[in-house]
Design a protein around this motif. Structure first.
Motif, PDB file in Angstrom:
ATOM      1  N   GLU A 189     -47.645 -28.393  -8.130  1.00  0.00           N
ATOM      2  CA  GLU A 189     -48.826 -29.199  -7.802  1.00  0.00           C
ATOM      3  C   GLU A 189     -50.091 -28.369  -8.019  1.00  0.00           C
ATOM      4  O   GLU A 189     -50.211 -27.278  -7.464  1.00  0.00           O
ATOM      5  N   PRO A 190     -51.050 -28.861  -8.813  1.00  0.00           N
ATOM      6  CA  PRO A 190     -52.276 -28.074  -9.020  1.00  0.00           C
ATOM      7  C   PRO A 190     -53.195 -28.172  -7.807  1.00  0.00           C
ATOM      8  O   PRO A 190     -53.377 -29.269  -7.268  1.00  0.00           O
ATOM      9  N   PRO A 191     -53.786 -27.051  -7.336  1.00  0.00           N
ATOM     10  CA  PRO A 191     -54.733 -27.135  -6.214  1.00  0.00           C
ATOM     11  C   PRO A 191     -56.100 -27.613  -6.701  1.00  0.00           C
ATOM     12  O   PRO A 191     -56.391 -27.543  -7.899  1.00  0.00           O
ATOM     13  N   ALA A 196     -58.428 -30.875  -9.743  1.00  0.00           N
ATOM     14  CA  ALA A 196     -57.060 -30.379  -9.569  1.00  0.00           C
ATOM     15  C   ALA A 196     -56.252 -30.676 -10.827  1.00  0.00           C
ATOM     16  O   ALA A 196     -55.724 -31.776 -10.992  1.00  0.00           O
ATOM     17  N   CYS A 197     -56.200 -29.692 -11.728  1.00  0.00           N
ATOM     18  CA  CYS A 197     -55.417 -29.869 -12.962  1.00  0.00           C
ATOM     19  C   CYS A 197     -55.048 -28.485 -13.497  1.00  0.00           C
ATOM     20  O   CYS A 197     -55.905 -27.599 -13.547  1.00  0.00           O
ATOM     21  N   HIS A 198     -53.807 -28.313 -13.918  1.00  0.00           N
ATOM     22  CA  HIS A 198     -53.366 -27.028 -14.432  1.00  0.00           C
ATOM     23  C   HIS A 198     -54.118 -26.624 -15.698  1.00  0.00           C
ATOM     24  O   HIS A 198     -54.156 -25.448 -16.041  1.00  0.00           O
ATOM     25  N   LEU A 199     -54.671 -27.575 -16.406  1.00  0.00           N
ATOM     26  CA  LEU A 199     -55.311 -27.238 -17.679  1.00  0.00           C
ATOM     27  C   LEU A 199     -56.771 -26.815 -17.524  1.00  0.00           C
ATOM     28  O   LEU A 199     -57.427 -26.495 -18.512  1.00  0.00           O
ATOM     29  N   LEU A 200     -57.267 -26.863 -16.273  1.00  0.00           N
ATOM     30  CA  LEU A 200     -58.672 -26.515 -16.062  1.00  0.00           C
ATOM     31  C   LEU A 200     -58.792 -25.088 -15.534  1.00  0.00           C
ATOM     32  O   LEU A 200     -57.936 -24.617 -14.798  1.00  0.00           O
ATOM     33  N   GLY A 212     -44.676 -32.339  -8.400  1.00  0.00           N
ATOM     34  CA  GLY A 212     -45.718 -31.573  -9.083  1.00  0.00           C
ATOM     35  C   GLY A 212     -47.049 -32.283  -9.028  1.00  0.00           C
ATOM     36  O   GLY A 212     -47.477 -32.763  -7.967  1.00  0.00           O
ATOM     37  N   CYS A 213     -47.721 -32.398 -10.161  1.00  0.00           N
ATOM     38  CA  CYS A 213     -48.957 -33.173 -10.227  1.00  0.00           C
ATOM     39  C   CYS A 213     -48.580 -34.653 -10.175  1.00  0.00           C
ATOM     40  O   CYS A 213     -47.813 -35.136 -11.023  1.00  0.00           O
ATOM     41  N   ARG A 214     -49.117 -35.371  -9.200  1.00  0.00           N
ATOM     42  CA  ARG A 214     -48.721 -36.777  -9.030  1.00  0.00           C
ATOM     43  C   ARG A 214     -49.111 -37.652 -10.224  1.00  0.00           C
ATOM     44  O   ARG A 214     -48.603 -38.753 -10.389  1.00  0.00           O
ATOM     45  N   PHE A 215     -50.030 -37.154 -11.040  1.00  0.00           N
ATOM     46  CA  PHE A 215     -50.491 -37.948 -12.178  1.00  0.00           C
ATOM     47  C   PHE A 215     -49.610 -37.726 -13.407  1.00  0.00           C
ATOM     48  O   PHE A 215     -49.765 -38.418 -14.412  1.00  0.00           O
ATOM     49  N   HIS A 216     -48.639 -36.791 -13.336  1.00  0.00           N
ATOM     50  CA  HIS A 216     -47.995 -36.363 -14.594  1.00  0.00           C
ATOM     51  C   HIS A 216     -47.273 -37.491 -15.348  1.00  0.00           C
ATOM     52  O   HIS A 216     -47.307 -37.507 -16.584  1.00  0.00           O
ATOM     53  N   PRO A 217     -46.630 -38.500 -14.675  1.00  0.00           N
ATOM     54  CA  PRO A 217     -45.962 -39.532 -15.494  1.00  0.00           C
ATOM     55  C   PRO A 217     -46.938 -40.374 -16.329  1.00  0.00           C
ATOM     56  O   PRO A 217     -46.529 -41.013 -17.290  1.00  0.00           O
ATOM     57  N   ARG A 218     -48.214 -40.365 -15.956  1.00  0.00           N
ATOM     58  CA  ARG A 218     -49.194 -41.178 -16.684  1.00  0.00           C
ATOM     59  C   ARG A 218     -50.153 -40.328 -17.510  1.00  0.00           C
ATOM     60  O   ARG A 218     -51.071 -40.865 -18.133  1.00  0.00           O
ATOM     61  N   CYS A 219     -49.989 -39.019 -17.452  1.00  0.00           N
ATOM     62  CA  CYS A 219     -50.982 -38.129 -18.067  1.00  0.00           C
ATOM     63  C   CYS A 219     -50.638 -37.867 -19.527  1.00  0.00           C
ATOM     64  O   CYS A 219     -49.541 -37.396 -19.844  1.00  0.00           O
ATOM     65  N   ALA A 220     -51.609 -38.119 -20.410  1.00  0.00           N
ATOM     66  CA  ALA A 220     -51.375 -37.972 -21.857  1.00  0.00           C
ATOM     67  C   ALA A 220     -51.334 -36.510 -22.278  1.00  0.00           C
ATOM     68  O   ALA A 220     -50.875 -36.202 -23.371  1.00  0.00           O
ATOM     69  N   VAL A 221     -51.833 -35.596 -21.420  1.00  0.00           N
ATOM     70  CA  VAL A 221     -51.893 -34.184 -21.837  1.00  0.00           C
ATOM     71  C   VAL A 221     -51.018 -33.293 -20.947  1.00  0.00           C
ATOM     72  O   VAL A 221     -51.205 -32.082 -20.900  1.00  0.00           O
ATOM     73  N   ALA A 222     -50.060 -33.897 -20.242  1.00  0.00           N
ATOM     74  CA  ALA A 222     -49.216 -33.117 -19.318  1.00  0.00           C
ATOM     75  C   ALA A 222     -48.435 -32.039 -20.063  1.00  0.00           C
ATOM     76  O   ALA A 222     -48.009 -32.248 -21.211  1.00  0.00           O
ATOM     77  N   VAL A 223     -48.264 -30.899 -19.409  1.00  0.00           N
ATOM     78  CA  VAL A 223     -47.424 -29.820 -19.955  1.00  0.00           C
ATOM     79  C   VAL A 223     -46.227 -29.638 -19.017  1.00  0.00           C
ATOM     80  O   VAL A 223     -46.139 -30.298 -17.974  1.00  0.00           O
ATOM     81  N   GLN A 278     -63.676 -34.021 -15.730  1.00  0.00           N
ATOM     82  CA  GLN A 278     -62.772 -32.903 -15.985  1.00  0.00           C
ATOM     83  C   GLN A 278     -61.308 -33.312 -15.888  1.00  0.00           C
ATOM     84  O   GLN A 278     -60.503 -32.936 -16.720  1.00  0.00           O
ATOM     85  N   HIS A 279     -60.963 -34.058 -14.851  1.00  0.00           N
ATOM     86  CA  HIS A 279     -59.564 -34.396 -14.623  1.00  0.00           C
ATOM     87  C   HIS A 279     -59.131 -35.519 -15.580  1.00  0.00           C
ATOM     88  O   HIS A 279     -59.866 -36.496 -15.768  1.00  0.00           O
ATOM     89  N   PRO A 280     -57.936 -35.412 -16.155  1.00  0.00           N
ATOM     90  CA  PRO A 280     -57.483 -36.477 -17.067  1.00  0.00           C
ATOM     91  C   PRO A 280     -57.480 -37.859 -16.410  1.00  0.00           C
ATOM     92  O   PRO A 280     -57.748 -38.863 -17.085  1.00  0.00           O
ATOM     93  N   TYR A 281     -57.220 -37.940 -15.100  1.00  0.00           N
ATOM     94  CA  TYR A 281     -57.237 -39.252 -14.435  1.00  0.00           C
ATOM     95  C   TYR A 281     -58.659 -39.810 -14.397  1.00  0.00           C
ATOM     96  O   TYR A 281     -58.878 -40.991 -14.667  1.00  0.00           O
ATOM     97  N   LYS A 336     -45.094 -27.515 -16.780  1.00  0.00           N
ATOM     98  CA  LYS A 336     -45.172 -27.183 -15.357  1.00  0.00           C
ATOM     99  C   LYS A 336     -45.802 -28.304 -14.504  1.00  0.00           C
ATOM    100  O   LYS A 336     -45.714 -28.274 -13.276  1.00  0.00           O
ATOM    101  N   CYS A 337     -46.420 -29.284 -15.174  1.00  0.00           N
ATOM    102  CA  CYS A 337     -47.093 -30.352 -14.413  1.00  0.00           C
ATOM    103  C   CYS A 337     -46.119 -31.119 -13.515  1.00  0.00           C
ATOM    104  O   CYS A 337     -46.496 -31.594 -12.454  1.00  0.00           O
ATOM    105  N   SER A 338     -44.854 -31.264 -13.952  1.00  0.00           N
ATOM    106  CA  SER A 338     -43.900 -32.027 -13.146  1.00  0.00           C
ATOM    107  C   SER A 338     -43.281 -31.168 -12.041  1.00  0.00           C
ATOM    108  O   SER A 338     -42.597 -31.676 -11.162  1.00  0.00           O
TER     109      SER A 338
HETATM  110 FE1  SF4 Z   1     -52.202 -33.938 -16.407  1.00  0.00          FE
HETATM  111 FE2  SF4 Z   1     -50.898 -31.713 -15.772  1.00  0.00          FE
HETATM  112 FE3  SF4 Z   1     -53.502 -31.865 -15.334  1.00  0.00          FE
HETATM  113 FE4  SF4 Z   1     -51.810 -33.274 -13.849  1.00  0.00          FE
HETATM  114  S1  SF4 Z   1     -51.969 -31.030 -13.933  1.00  0.00           S
HETATM  115  S2  SF4 Z   1     -53.689 -33.987 -14.717  1.00  0.00           S
HETATM  116  S3  SF4 Z   1     -50.269 -33.818 -15.364  1.00  0.00           S
HETATM  117  S4  SF4 Z   1     -52.467 -31.905 -17.307  1.00  0.00           S
END
Ligand code: SF4
Length: 334
Positions: free
Chosen positions: A305-307, A318-322, A287-298, A249-252, A300-302
């Motif tokens: 922080e998604p719970p 933990a991802c805003h898109l889920l 924000g989301c610690r993965f956002h600088p490497r995430c290909a689908v970041a939006v 589920q998570h992009p990472y 609010k990701c920066s």
């Molecule tokens: Fe990517 Fe945003 Fe989800 Fe983090 S919250 S994994 S940056 S889409």
């Protein structure tokens, strides 16, 4: 009926002060493990997976009582071991044992194999001398070594044999939980398979719980029921290992699985190359610690922080898109 827990970790954080700057004049806090919560039912195994430097070994050592805890607590077999004195307690050693990655440095070179495997029994005053000697022979046989290895020294053994000795020693006190920290990563490919099979056999035979730390999904898949994916000190996804592998589920998690080397040379490494460097845990992204490497970041990701949110009764991510509700009941979706 609810399953008894082998391990419960609540809001666990581990932070270290680190000197930075040209003359080391600034002290910053390195957040190696940040507010981690999970549990492991008795008899089940959990894999902790993530890149080097993501905090998985720090977390495992904190659980095993071999590393500090800054905040939060750990329960093993229903007893809390968060306070420093309790964590030095011998009773903890009987409940959790560690198998280290580097058997060459984790075994005392001046002790014989028999002494190494028998030491926990002697320290905990288990049985008579004769009974301990017999138990050492049994333990060595359980890990595929003959009892007559007892008088030998670690340097006389191969890497695989030394790892078997480490496992025999970990089993000596019959702990409910074994933490295996990258148990095969220092071994040759052919020996790796033997040790993985041995761990799987021991798991199936004794219904013991294992916490397996690895950067290798294939090992986790073979040995574990559940997997927790760690990124910069946080768990970003957790669930049954087969489900996570089939449908991450998570992009990472998706990037990690895609970066597993393919047996086909034309496919190997393509995902890994687009993955980029792990940011410093001394200065984690907002924000989301993965956002600088995430290909689908939006956007609010920066910022936010998604719970960890429930995706299904057994899965969290933990991802805003889920979709789904946050672990503490909050709704994730806009
Ligand atoms: Fe990517 Fe945003 Fe989800 Fe983090 S919250 S994994 S940056 S889409």
């Amino acid at each position: 009926m609810t399953n008894k827990l082998a391990l419960s970790v609540q809001d666990l954080s581990v932070r270290f002060p680190v000197r930075t700057g040209a003359f080391g004049q600034t002290i910053k806090l390195l957040s190696a493990v940040d507010n981690v919560t999970f549990s492991l039912p008795s008899g089940e195994s959990l894999g902790l997976v993530g890149e080097s430097g993501c905090g998985k070994t720090t977390l495992a050592m904190a659980i095993a009582g071999l590393g500090p805890i800054t905040q939060g607590h750990v329960e093993i077999g229903g007893e809390s071991y968060s306070d420093a004195a309790a964590r030095r307690n011998r009773a903890l050693r009987r409940k959790v044992q560690v198998v280290f990655q580097d058997s060459a440095s984790s075994l005392n070179p001046r002790m014989t194999i028999g002494e190494i495997v028998g030491e926990p029994l002697r320290v905990h005053r288990v049985g008579t001398r004769r009974e301990r000697a017999s138990r050492v022979e049994t333990l060595l046989e359980q890990v595929g070594l003959r009892g007559d290895y007892g008088p030998h020294y670690p340097h006389e053994l191969s890497g695989g044999q030394r790892q078997r000795v480490g496992l025999a020693r970990a089993l000596a006190l019959d702990p409910g939980l074994i933490v295996a920290d990258e148990p095969v990563s220092a071994l040759d490919v052919s020996v790796k398979a033997q040790i993985i099979n041995l761990l799987a056999d021991l798991r199936a035979r004794d219904k013991r719980s294992f916490l397996v730390i690895s950067h290798d999904f294939s090992i986790i898949e073979y040995l574990c029921d559940q997997v927790a994916v760690m990124y910069l000190g946080k768990i970003v996804e957790k669930g049954p290992v087969k489900d996570v592998l089939l449908d991450p589920q998570h992009p990472y998690t998706r990037s990690l699985i895609a970066a597993v080397p393919s047996p086909r040379p034309d496919e190997a490494g393509t995902a890994a190359s687009s993955f980029g460097e792990l940011p410093s845990p001394l200065d984690p992204p907002s924000g989301c610690r993965f956002h600088p490497r995430c290909a689908v970041a939006v956007e609010k990701c920066s910022k936010l922080e998604p719970p960890l949110a429930k995706k299904s009764p057994k899965r969290v991510a933990a991802c805003h898109l889920l979709g789904g509700a946050g672990m503490h009941g909050a709704t994730l979706f806009d």
